[in-house]
Design a protein around this motif. Structure first.
Motif, PDB file in Angstrom:
ATOM      1  N   TYR A  75       0.894  -0.962   0.198  1.00 53.79           N
ATOM      2  CA  TYR A  75       0.021  -0.092   0.307  1.00 53.79           C
ATOM      3  C   TYR A  75       0.622   1.057  -0.086  1.00 53.79           C
ATOM      4  CZ  TYR A  75      -4.345  -2.527   0.788  1.00 53.79           C
ATOM      5  OH  TYR A  75      -5.298  -3.462   1.207  1.00 53.79           O
ATOM      6  N   ASP A  76       0.388   2.604  -1.076  1.00 51.51           N
ATOM      7  CA  ASP A  76       1.328   3.068  -0.551  1.00 51.51           C
ATOM      8  C   ASP A  76       1.357   4.043   0.442  1.00 51.51           C
ATOM      9  OD1 ASP A  76       1.959   3.082  -3.584  1.00 51.51           O
ATOM     10  OD2 ASP A  76       1.439   4.845  -4.503  1.00 51.51           O
ATOM     11  N   GLY A  77       2.188   4.938   0.897  1.00 54.12           N
ATOM     12  CA  GLY A  77       2.358   5.382   2.632  1.00 54.12           C
ATOM     13  C   GLY A  77       3.527   4.779   3.248  1.00 54.12           C
ATOM     14  N   TYR A  78       3.390   3.072   3.088  1.00 51.73           N
ATOM     15  CA  TYR A  78       4.415   2.352   3.794  1.00 51.73           C
ATOM     16  C   TYR A  78       6.316   2.959   3.295  1.00 51.73           C
ATOM     17  CZ  TYR A  78       1.157  -0.343   6.108  1.00 51.73           C
ATOM     18  OH  TYR A  78      -0.250  -1.002   6.526  1.00 51.73           O
ATOM     19  N   GLY A  79       5.778   3.540   2.373  1.00 49.70           N
ATOM     20  CA  GLY A  79       7.273   3.801   2.312  1.00 49.70           C
ATOM     21  C   GLY A  79       8.314   3.016   1.822  1.00 49.70           C
ATOM     22  N   GLU A  80       9.373   2.794   2.957  1.00 53.70           N
ATOM     23  CA  GLU A  80      10.418   1.197   2.304  1.00 53.70           C
ATOM     24  C   GLU A  80       9.598   0.170   3.342  1.00 53.70           C
ATOM     25  OE1 GLU A  80      12.091   0.867  -1.004  1.00 53.70           O
ATOM     26  OE2 GLU A  80      11.858   2.875  -0.846  1.00 53.70           O
ATOM     27  N   ASP A  81       9.022   0.458   4.055  1.00 53.76           N
ATOM     28  CA  ASP A  81       8.896  -0.592   4.679  1.00 53.76           C
ATOM     29  C   ASP A  81       8.359  -1.961   3.933  1.00 53.76           C
ATOM     30  OD1 ASP A  81       7.894  -2.728   7.885  1.00 53.76           O
ATOM     31  OD2 ASP A  81       6.950  -1.299   8.323  1.00 53.76           O
ATOM     32  N   ARG A  82       8.899  -3.004   4.133  1.00 53.51           N
ATOM     33  CA  ARG A  82       8.146  -4.255   3.809  1.00 53.51           C
ATOM     34  C   ARG A  82       7.409  -5.056   4.734  1.00 53.51           C
ATOM     35  NH1 ARG A  82      12.540  -7.943   1.742  1.00 53.51           N
ATOM     36  NH2 ARG A  82      13.185  -8.554   3.432  1.00 53.51           N
ATOM     37  N   LYS A  83       6.705  -4.849   5.791  1.00 59.71           N
ATOM     38  CA  LYS A  83       6.679  -5.803   6.533  1.00 59.71           C
ATOM     39  C   LYS A  83       5.008  -5.809   6.490  1.00 59.71           C
ATOM     40  CE  LYS A  83       9.326  -4.346  10.130  1.00 59.71           C
ATOM     41  NZ  LYS A  83       9.615  -4.181  11.677  1.00 59.71           N
ATOM     42  N   ALA A  84       4.763  -4.804   5.301  1.00 64.59           N
ATOM     43  CA  ALA A  84       3.097  -5.204   4.490  1.00 64.59           C
ATOM     44  C   ALA A  84       2.274  -5.628   3.489  1.00 64.59           C
ATOM     45  CB  ALA A  84       2.759  -4.057   6.191  1.00 64.59           C
ATOM     46  N   ASP A  85       4.300  -6.208   3.349  1.00 61.14           N
ATOM     47  CA  ASP A  85       3.887  -6.679   1.714  1.00 61.14           C
ATOM     48  C   ASP A  85       2.915  -7.956   1.968  1.00 61.14           C
ATOM     49  OD1 ASP A  85       5.611  -4.384   0.953  1.00 61.14           O
ATOM     50  OD2 ASP A  85       7.265  -5.605   0.119  1.00 61.14           O
ATOM     51  N   PHE A  86       1.834  -7.618   0.739  1.00 62.85           N
ATOM     52  CA  PHE A  86       1.178  -8.808   0.427  1.00 62.85           C
ATOM     53  C   PHE A  86       0.748  -9.407  -0.715  1.00 62.85           C
ATOM     54  CE2 PHE A  86      -1.316  -5.072  -0.240  1.00 62.85           C
ATOM     55  CZ  PHE A  86      -2.242  -5.463  -0.195  1.00 62.85           C
ATOM     56  N   TRP A  87       1.230 -11.172  -0.631  1.00 60.46           N
ATOM     57  CA  TRP A  87       0.464 -11.389  -2.282  1.00 60.46           C
ATOM     58  C   TRP A  87      -1.240 -12.111  -2.502  1.00 60.46           C
ATOM     59  CZ3 TRP A  87       4.175 -12.759  -5.167  1.00 60.46           C
ATOM     60  CH2 TRP A  87       5.540 -13.463  -5.045  1.00 60.46           C
ATOM     61  N   GLN A 609      13.256  -9.988  -3.543  1.00 66.40           N
ATOM     62  CA  GLN A 609      13.219  -8.248  -3.486  1.00 66.40           C
ATOM     63  C   GLN A 609      14.585  -7.962  -3.286  1.00 66.40           C
ATOM     64  OE1 GLN A 609      10.833  -6.640  -2.143  1.00 66.40           O
ATOM     65  NE2 GLN A 609      11.693  -4.391  -2.338  1.00 66.40           N
ATOM     66  N   MET A 610      14.797  -6.491  -4.610  1.00 72.00           N
ATOM     67  CA  MET A 610      16.471  -6.373  -4.509  1.00 72.00           C
ATOM     68  C   MET A 610      17.163  -5.108  -3.659  1.00 72.00           C
ATOM     69  SD  MET A 610      17.905  -4.453  -8.736  1.00 72.00           S
ATOM     70  CE  MET A 610      17.743  -5.982  -9.961  1.00 72.00           C
ATOM     71  N   VAL A 611      17.557  -5.432  -3.432  1.00 74.88           N
ATOM     72  CA  VAL A 611      18.282  -4.196  -2.039  1.00 74.88           C
ATOM     73  C   VAL A 611      18.824  -3.420  -3.067  1.00 74.88           C
ATOM     74  CG1 VAL A 611      19.685  -3.295  -0.477  1.00 74.88           C
ATOM     75  CG2 VAL A 611      17.897  -5.680  -0.828  1.00 74.88           C
ATOM     76  N   LEU A 612      18.174  -2.217  -3.951  1.00 73.84           N
ATOM     77  CA  LEU A 612      19.018  -1.152  -4.310  1.00 73.84           C
ATOM     78  C   LEU A 612      20.098  -0.092  -3.843  1.00 73.84           C
ATOM     79  CD1 LEU A 612      15.746  -0.063  -6.242  1.00 73.84           C
ATOM     80  CD2 LEU A 612      17.349  -1.444  -7.104  1.00 73.84           C
ATOM     81  N   ASP A 613      19.671   0.471  -2.761  1.00 69.42           N
ATOM     82  CA  ASP A 613      20.772   1.610  -2.090  1.00 69.42           C
ATOM     83  C   ASP A 613      21.032   0.967  -1.104  1.00 69.42           C
ATOM     84  OD1 ASP A 613      21.244   2.790  -4.644  1.00 69.42           O
ATOM     85  OD2 ASP A 613      19.614   4.055  -3.867  1.00 69.42           O
ATOM     86  N   LYS A 614      20.192   0.630  -0.336  1.00 72.01           N
ATOM     87  CA  LYS A 614      20.185   0.003   1.577  1.00 72.01           C
ATOM     88  C   LYS A 614      19.059  -0.305   1.857  1.00 72.01           C
ATOM     89  CE  LYS A 614      20.398   3.167   6.018  1.00 72.01           C
ATOM     90  NZ  LYS A 614      20.312   4.204   6.572  1.00 72.01           N
ATOM     91  N   CYS A 615      20.062  -1.739   2.541  1.00 80.95           N
ATOM     92  CA  CYS A 615      19.293  -2.675   3.586  1.00 80.95           C
ATOM     93  C   CYS A 615      18.212  -2.090   4.097  1.00 80.95           C
ATOM     94  CB  CYS A 615      20.002  -3.816   3.777  1.00 80.95           C
ATOM     95  SG  CYS A 615      19.336  -5.118   4.505  1.00 80.95           S
ATOM     96  N   SER A 616      16.696  -2.466   4.425  1.00 88.41           N
ATOM     97  CA  SER A 616      16.004  -2.878   5.121  1.00 88.41           C
ATOM     98  C   SER A 616      16.692  -2.479   7.095  1.00 88.41           C
ATOM     99  CB  SER A 616      14.623  -2.981   4.230  1.00 88.41           C
ATOM    100  OG  SER A 616      14.410  -4.631   4.816  1.00 88.41           O
ATOM    101  N   GLU A 617      17.438  -4.665   6.955  1.00 86.14           N
ATOM    102  CA  GLU A 617      17.736  -4.976   7.551  1.00 86.14           C
ATOM    103  C   GLU A 617      19.312  -3.677   8.453  1.00 86.14           C
ATOM    104  OE1 GLU A 617      16.488  -7.151   9.643  1.00 86.14           O
ATOM    105  OE2 GLU A 617      15.516  -7.732   7.523  1.00 86.14           O
ATOM    106  N   ASN A 618      19.506  -2.791   7.462  1.00 84.54           N
ATOM    107  CA  ASN A 618      20.810  -2.028   8.031  1.00 84.54           C
ATOM    108  C   ASN A 618      21.617  -2.665   8.278  1.00 84.54           C
ATOM    109  OD1 ASN A 618      21.451   0.152   7.714  1.00 84.54           O
ATOM    110  ND2 ASN A 618      21.187   1.120  10.434  1.00 84.54           N
ATOM    111  N   CYS A 619      22.301  -3.862   7.541  1.00 84.40           N
ATOM    112  CA  CYS A 619      23.422  -5.300   8.228  1.00 84.40           C
ATOM    113  C   CYS A 619      24.625  -4.314   7.438  1.00 84.40           C
ATOM    114  CB  CYS A 619      22.975  -6.103   7.230  1.00 84.40           C
ATOM    115  SG  CYS A 619      22.922  -5.853   5.762  1.00 84.40           S
TER     116      CYS A 619
END
Length: 822
Positions: A75-87, A609-619
């Protein structure tokens, strides 16, 4: 053991690659196959989706990943947060193109999860939809909803095919068969004859939708080869019938949007060049531009100097046609140029030949620049169409690579043919496994190299080990008949799996080798794609056998997929194990994430999921010690039986080499450490990860596990005298300590579970070590096999505690021999 051998009578690519020592050509090198798997949707497209919590309201969502009829949305508004992604499934979900809500007076409302982030809904939507690309309406609504565009080319569909001998003519062809986009075509009017049938990939530049010829000013008439088979009146009647049925048999125009665009050429009649005959692509010969039709098409003819030519080898080309080269190309690349038939002498010289013919060579500017950046290398394997018999798809080996051309040796063809010359962009070559995935017969090699029996060293209890082909066939049938499985067109259901090289690679994987992996694998059949991904990861490890052990199937774990046999080679030995692989697209993302965590690397190292610039896990900002704390298993090296009671990891021993001097090494324990021993080594370094352990340690451990299983089978043949309560776990009060430290046991240690062993240790002065036995799942059988060197080496204990522990183990062994080993 009965059932421990497998007769692999059918061809198996994995076995064949291992036996030949070859590698498969990378899937990403076959662009036409990649294009054929697209479903019309693309990441970044937006659509309006019903909100799960309130089905009467909708909100804008963006496509993250596509997979057949499945879309991963956010949903638009979650930004880069993929926790709410759904199939969601296109066929069943409430999905619509942008603007649908406004047209149908439906409510657009911000979902509860992001309500606080969007104070002004109208302003947000105005900004979010500015320049946005909406998902195609025709793929979300109507008859084509949820269908793979490729499957719209069904048997009976009609297309127009340009005449290969005259590009200004075209005729109607009907689709007889569609094999993964490779079409068997029959000229309209020849319904009862297959003599003139052709096989072409649907993206072929000479294949078009019905109506193309009229739109571009080309004549619609049957080619000269079949024109005499019917009268002119009959041909016109056929054409009239086709136009009447055009709506029923037409193919969507946008299906051809990815076809190569034909550019403008600069050839002139009479120019000389070098060419490969597409009908018999075995040699490079001198050729002549015979005719120029327009700025897009021209005809070339293979030169023949004989007075009476048995046949004329001529065909239509365009500027991007494969198999045409400038004069001297063969010489510059060290290749043989076949002189024209009738040429005097054997040593062909272009300067003399041009002078003799009074012709000029086509300038270099007429030819497109060739590239060598394609991924193909010598000795790679693939599947290729036999040019002599297009019905056949054979195993092919790359024997030579020059610029963007391959020389392929076809194996198993009914009639032996010389090495074929094909472009790397040819639509007649396919990746390993393409035929099996599409249900088409692949010609196996002549030598029955895969018919030998394969011995399985250890069989999982109550599970029959099957060949990968048998497993795949069973899986395919199960998928097609099971309502629980998600099957896309019965074939493809896995999105692309990306290797995100910037992410933390963990202690098992070699960062340098990870960087050499392809950017992505797939899309394709879930099992095949994930198997390829796991194989690449195993080969990118410091110790492939160790990673294979980490991935091996835990029999007691929940079963979500099916077992696939994977292999690893290390230090001259071969290992194999059964690894669980999911078989549906909705589980792929979770499978990849869990596998990453199992290997103690960043959860985003590979996945859809392709990580483009910054990993969401901040690894990247985490040190390895901290990272292992978050994602690692923090376990020791196993010395007991693997999960499930039996190891399914087998090792095929080769002839022993000369014994090497065992060098002393230090195993860095991942458990309790003082603050002074915090690991600050860079991410991906083998330091402190266990990668610097003695090379033979894994091997001895594997042999140890196998020995346990063999010993167990032998022991089951014996009879022991057990007490009446032998099946009850021992308790501290059951273990009677005597002054002379003689131990009296009320149950057989062979029958002790891990919990029983832990309970025994807790009754001794080695109670603090019980946790290690629990972590490493050491049961009674494993306990009886422990020795002082094993305890020191695998438990990282100092000499004093190790001796104390072994003292209690020896007491158990003595009691076992005295009481139970009669």
């Amino acid at each position: 053991d009965a059932g421990s051998s497998v007769d692999e009578m059918e061809f198996n690519w994995d076995e064949y690659l291992e036996d030949t020592g070859a590698t498969a050509a990378p899937h990403g090198s076959f662009k036409h196959v990649d294009t054929s798997l697209q479903n019309g949707f693309a990441p970044g497209m937006k659509l309006e989706v019903a909100v799960k919590s309130d089905q009467n309201t909708y909100w804008v969502a963006t496509i993250i990943t596509t997979c057949g009829q499945l879309l991963l949305l956010r949903y638009d508004g979650y930004g880069e947060d993929r926790k709410a992604d759904f199939w969601c499934d296109i066929l069943t979900a409430d999905l619509h193109p942008i603007g649908w809500c406004e047209q149908n007076k439906k409510i657009l409302k911000v979902p509860e999860g992001i309500k606080d982030k969007i104070p002004d809904q109208e302003k947000f939507l105005q900004q979010a939809l500015k320049g946005a690309c909406s998902a195609p309406a025709n793929l979300l609504e109507g008859l084509h909803r949820g269908k793979n565009p490729l499957d719209l080319i069904a048997p009976g569909s009609r297309l127009e095919l340009q005449n290969p001998r005259d590009s200004l003519e075209a005729w109607i062809v009907s689709v007889v068969e569609n094999v993964g986009g490779r079409l068997k075509l029959r000229y309209e009017g020849l319904e009862d004859s297959d003599k003139f049938d052709q096989w072409l990939f649907y993206l072929d530049p000479f294949l078009h939708q019905v109506g193309w010829a009229a739109q571009h000013g080309y004549s619609l008439q049957p080619p000269s080869a079949i024109r005499s088979l019917r009268s002119e009146a009959e041909w016109q009647e056929i054409l009239k019938k086709v136009k009447e049925e055009e709506e029923e048999s037409s193919v969507p125009t946008d299906l051809f949007k990815d076809k190569p665009v034909i550019g403008v050429h600069s050839f002139s009649e009479g120019m000389k060049l070098e060419a490969v005959d597409p009908v018999a692509p075995f040699v490079i010969s001198p050729a002549t531009v015979l005719k120029v039709y327009n700025d897009k098409y021209f005809m070339i003819e293979i030169d023949d100097l004989r007075a009476e030519r048995p046949s004329s080898q001529r065909y239509v080309c365009h500027v991007s046609s494969a198999g045409i080269f400038p004069v001297q190309w063969s010489l510059k690349n060290g290749l043989n140029l076949s002189p024209p038939p009738g040429y005097p002498g054997q040593d062909f010289d272009w300067a003399d030949y041009l002078k003799q013919c009074g012709a000029e060579a086509a300038p270099q500017s007429c030819f497109p620049s060739l590239t060598s950046d394609h991924g193909f290398k010598e000795n790679m394997k693939l599947e290729a169409v036999n040019p002599v018999d297009p019905e056949e798809v054979c195993i092919a080996t790359v024997t030579k690579v020059k610029d963007s051309y391959l020389w392929l040796q076809l194996e198993g063809s009914k009639k032996a043919v010389p090495d074929c010359i094909v472009s790397v962009e040819s639509m007649n070559i396919f990746p390993v496994g393409w035929c099996e995935t599409n249900g088409y017969q692949l010609r196996p090699p002549r030598k029955a190299i895969v018919n030998k029996q394969k011995k399985i060293a250890v069989v999982q209890p109550e599970k029959q080990i099957l060949s990968s082909r048998t497993v795949h066939d069973g899986l395919k049938n199960q998928e097609l008949n099971s309502s629980e499985s998600v099957v896309i067109n019965g074939k493809y259901c896995c999105p692309k799996i990306y290797f995100n090289h910037r992410c933390f690679s963990g202690p098992y994987l070699n960062k340098g080798r990870i960087a050499e992996l392809p950017q992505s694998v797939g899309p394709g059949n879930c099992v095949l794609v994930l198997k390829e991904v796991l194989t690449l990861l195993i080969n990118a490890a410091y110790k492939p056998s160790r990673v294979l052990r980490e991935l091996q199937l835990d029999e007691e774990a929940a079963w979500h997929g099916h077992g696939e046999t994977l292999k690893a080679k290390y230090k001259g030995k071969s290992y194999r194990a059964t690894v669980e692989v999911v078989r549906t697209a909705d589980r792929v993302a979770d499978f990849c994430r869990k596998t990453c965590i199992k290997l103690e690397c960043c959860p985003n190292l590979f996945g859809p999921q392709m990580v483009l610039d910054k990993c969401s896990e901040n690894c990247s900002v985490l040190t390895k010690t901290k990272y292992t704390h978050y994602y690692g298993k923090r376990k020791n090296k196993r010395i007991g039986r693997p999960p499930g009671g039996h190891s399914n990891l087998e090792v095929a021993m080769k002839k022993p080499n000369k014994r090497r001097k065992r060098r002393k090494h230090f195993f860095v324990h991942k458990k309790k450490r003082s603050s002074a021993s915090v690991d600050n080594t860079p991410a991906g370094s083998p330091q402190g990860s266990g990668a610097e352990e003695e090379d033979d340690q894994d091997e001895s451990e594997l042999s140890h596990s196998l020995a346990q299983d063999r010993d167990k089978r032998k022991r089951k043949l014996r009879t022991f005298s057990f007490s009446d309560d032998e099946n009850k776990p021992p308790s501290p009060k059951d273990i009677k300590m005597e002054v002379a430290e003689k131990l009296q046991l009320d149950s057989n240690p062979l029958e002790w579970s891990v919990a029983d062993v832990v309970r025994f240790l807790k009754s001794t002065d080695c109670a603090p070590l019980a946790r290690i036995f629990l972590d490493q799942e050491i049961d009674g059988q494993a306990l009886l096999l422990l020795t002082l060197p094993t305890v020191q080496e695998c438990m990282d204990l100092k000499l004093g505690p190790a001796i104390k522990l072994c003292h209690h183990i020896e007491r158990v062994k003595l009691a076992f021999y005295q009481q139970f080993a009669n």
